[in-house]
Scaffold this motif. Structure first.
Motif, mmCIF file in Angstrom:
data_model
loop_
_atom_site.group_PDB
_atom_site.id
_atom_site.type_symbol
_atom_site.label_atom_id
_atom_site.label_comp_id
_atom_site.label_asym_id
_atom_site.label_seq_id
_atom_site.Cartn_x
_atom_site.Cartn_y
_atom_site.Cartn_z
ATOM 1 N N GLU A 1 0.966 -1.248 -0.105
ATOM 2 C CA GLU A 1 0.093 0.087 -0.044
ATOM 3 C C GLU A 1 0.954 1.296 -0.115
ATOM 4 O OE1 GLU A 1 -3.395 -0.282 2.557
ATOM 5 O OE2 GLU A 1 -3.174 1.996 2.969
ATOM 6 N N ARG B 1 4.117 8.037 -10.557
ATOM 7 C CA ARG B 1 3.539 8.783 -11.371
ATOM 8 C C ARG B 1 3.438 10.159 -10.967
ATOM 9 N NH1 ARG B 1 0.585 6.027 -15.300
ATOM 10 N NH2 ARG B 1 0.497 7.956 -16.241
ATOM 11 N N PHE C 1 4.394 15.144 -5.310
ATOM 12 C CA PHE C 1 3.805 16.467 -5.403
ATOM 13 C C PHE C 1 4.309 17.373 -4.056
ATOM 14 C CE2 PHE C 1 1.257 15.634 -9.206
ATOM 15 C CZ PHE C 1 0.909 14.361 -8.874
ATOM 16 N N TYR D 1 2.789 20.497 -1.880
ATOM 17 C CA TYR D 1 1.768 21.843 -1.762
ATOM 18 C C TYR D 1 2.136 22.438 -0.268
ATOM 19 C CZ TYR D 1 -1.394 19.204 -4.836
ATOM 20 O OH TYR D 1 -1.895 18.620 -5.998
ATOM 21 N N THR E 1 5.632 19.546 -9.077
ATOM 22 C CA THR E 1 5.642 18.022 -9.341
ATOM 23 C C THR E 1 6.878 17.413 -9.686
ATOM 24 O OG1 THR E 1 3.334 18.292 -10.338
ATOM 25 C CG2 THR E 1 4.509 16.149 -10.785
ATOM 26 N N LEU F 1 2.811 19.983 2.496
ATOM 27 C CA LEU F 1 2.356 18.629 2.218
ATOM 28 C C LEU F 1 3.172 18.077 1.069
ATOM 29 C CD1 LEU F 1 -1.463 19.609 2.521
ATOM 30 C CD2 LEU F 1 -0.122 18.394 4.226
ATOM 31 N N ARG G 1 1.262 9.799 -6.585
ATOM 32 C CA ARG G 1 0.252 9.396 -7.164
ATOM 33 C C ARG G 1 1.082 7.990 -7.736
ATOM 34 N NH1 ARG G 1 -4.336 11.145 -10.047
ATOM 35 N NH2 ARG G 1 -3.540 13.302 -10.112
ATOM 36 N N ALA H 1 -2.247 5.415 -11.244
ATOM 37 C CA ALA H 1 -2.779 6.868 -11.823
ATOM 38 C C ALA H 1 -4.147 7.199 -11.266
ATOM 39 C CB ALA H 1 -2.753 6.823 -13.159
ATOM 40 N N SER H 2 -4.409 6.851 -10.143
ATOM 41 C CA SER H 2 -5.793 7.180 -9.564
ATOM 42 C C SER H 2 -5.719 8.319 -8.518
ATOM 43 C CB SER H 2 -6.682 5.999 -8.940
ATOM 44 O OG SER H 2 -6.118 5.240 -8.070
ATOM 45 N N LYS H 3 -5.951 7.972 -7.257
ATOM 46 C CA LYS H 3 -5.938 9.051 -6.029
ATOM 47 C C LYS H 3 -4.399 9.483 -6.054
ATOM 48 C CE LYS H 3 -5.908 5.190 -2.937
ATOM 49 N NZ LYS H 3 -5.987 4.087 -3.713
ATOM 50 N N ILE H 4 -4.212 10.478 -5.362
ATOM 51 C CA ILE H 4 -3.099 11.024 -4.667
ATOM 52 C C ILE H 4 -3.123 11.024 -3.119
ATOM 53 C CG2 ILE H 4 -1.962 13.309 -4.393
ATOM 54 C CD1 ILE H 4 -3.018 14.426 -6.835
ATOM 55 N N ILE H 5 -2.049 10.518 -2.811
ATOM 56 C CA ILE H 5 -1.782 10.063 -1.286
ATOM 57 C C ILE H 5 -1.150 10.863 -0.517
ATOM 58 C CG2 ILE H 5 -1.145 8.323 0.391
ATOM 59 C CD1 ILE H 5 -3.505 7.645 -1.205
ATOM 60 N N PHE H 6 -1.475 11.600 0.664
ATOM 61 C CA PHE H 6 -0.737 12.582 1.198
ATOM 62 C C PHE H 6 -0.226 12.099 2.322
ATOM 63 C CE2 PHE H 6 -1.890 16.836 -0.656
ATOM 64 C CZ PHE H 6 -2.955 16.436 -1.636
ATOM 65 N N GLY H 7 1.042 12.917 2.866
ATOM 66 C CA GLY H 7 1.582 12.671 4.085
ATOM 67 C C GLY H 7 0.708 13.622 5.132
#
Lengths: 110, 115
Positions: A1, A31, A34, A36, A49, A87, A91, A95-101
């Motif tokens: 994961e 992929r 990022f 932020y 990116t 942040l 991805r 190529a679906s969701k973006i996971i954040f720390g």
């Protein structure tokens, strides 16, 4: 994961004191990584990116770098207005969701 | 202003009531995402759309939550029978996703308080 870990959780610097924020990631086929910036009570503001190891991006006092396992956000001679939460997100190859720390809260003292 | 727009910015509701939030993405963006963020945490993925199709939904998302994106333009997120644990910032993001362009842009969020 997929997993993103940011350190430190909080960082207090004196104005002009350069430092780096760390983002370690585990992802199946990167992929995009990022960065932020988020001010209190507002949505995240896109900064950079990065797609492949060795890539670097710069914007004003910020520079982001990428290796195969981590990314660094270097801040040079910061000013009080650079105070915010930074942040990191990834991805994966699906190529679906973006996971954040969880972010690093940066505070710059004048 | 051509950024992502969310409405309302703040919502206070009583426990058990239904609430609906709206998101208007950047024009011509093909992907739209919903995230939830609590204090001191990063945004947590809820769901996303590619045009009008809902392609993924978080396993953590209760069946009290539903999202739509009719005609592939604006989106709504509805929470039924709100609970105090639903109090959070709800963020919408959009992207024009291609092989070489994958970043997403966020709105200012809707702050939900359940009392």
């Amino acid at each position: 994961e997929d997993q993103v870990t940011q350190s430190p959780e909080a960082l207090r610097l004196q104005e002009g004191e350069s430092s780096s924020l760390n983002c370690s990631y585990t992802v199946s086929g990167l992929r995009g990584l990022f960065w932020y910036r988020q001010d209190p009570g507002k949505g995240p503001e896109f900064l950079f990116t990065l797609y492949s190891a060795g890539e670097e991006k710069e914007k004003e006092r910020l520079k982001a770098t990428l290796t195969k396992k981590e990314s660094f956000l270097h801040i040079t001679a910061p000013k009080p207005e650079d105070s915010a939460t930074y942040l990191c997100a990834v991805r994966d190859s699906s190529a679906s969701k973006i996971i954040f720390g969880s972010g690093t809260r940066l505070s710059i003292r004048p | 202003d051509t950024g992502v727009s969310q409405d309302p910015r703040h919502k206070i509701t009583k426990r058990g009531q239904n609430v609906t939030f709206r998101c208007d993405p950047i024009s011509e963006h093909n992907r739209l995402y919903w995230y939830r963020q609590t204090l001191g945490q990063g945004p947590e993925f809820l769901t996303y759309f590619q045009n009008e199709a809902q392609l993924e939904k978080s396993r953590l998302l209760s069946d009290r939550f539903s999202a739509e994106r009719p005609k592939g333009s604006f989106s709504t997120l509805e929470i039924q029978r709100t609970e105090q644990g639903d109090s959070a910032m709800y963020l919408c993001a959009s992207s024009y996703y291609t092989e070489m362009n994958t970043e997403a842009f966020f709105g200012q969020g809707t702050r939900l308080t359940v009392v």
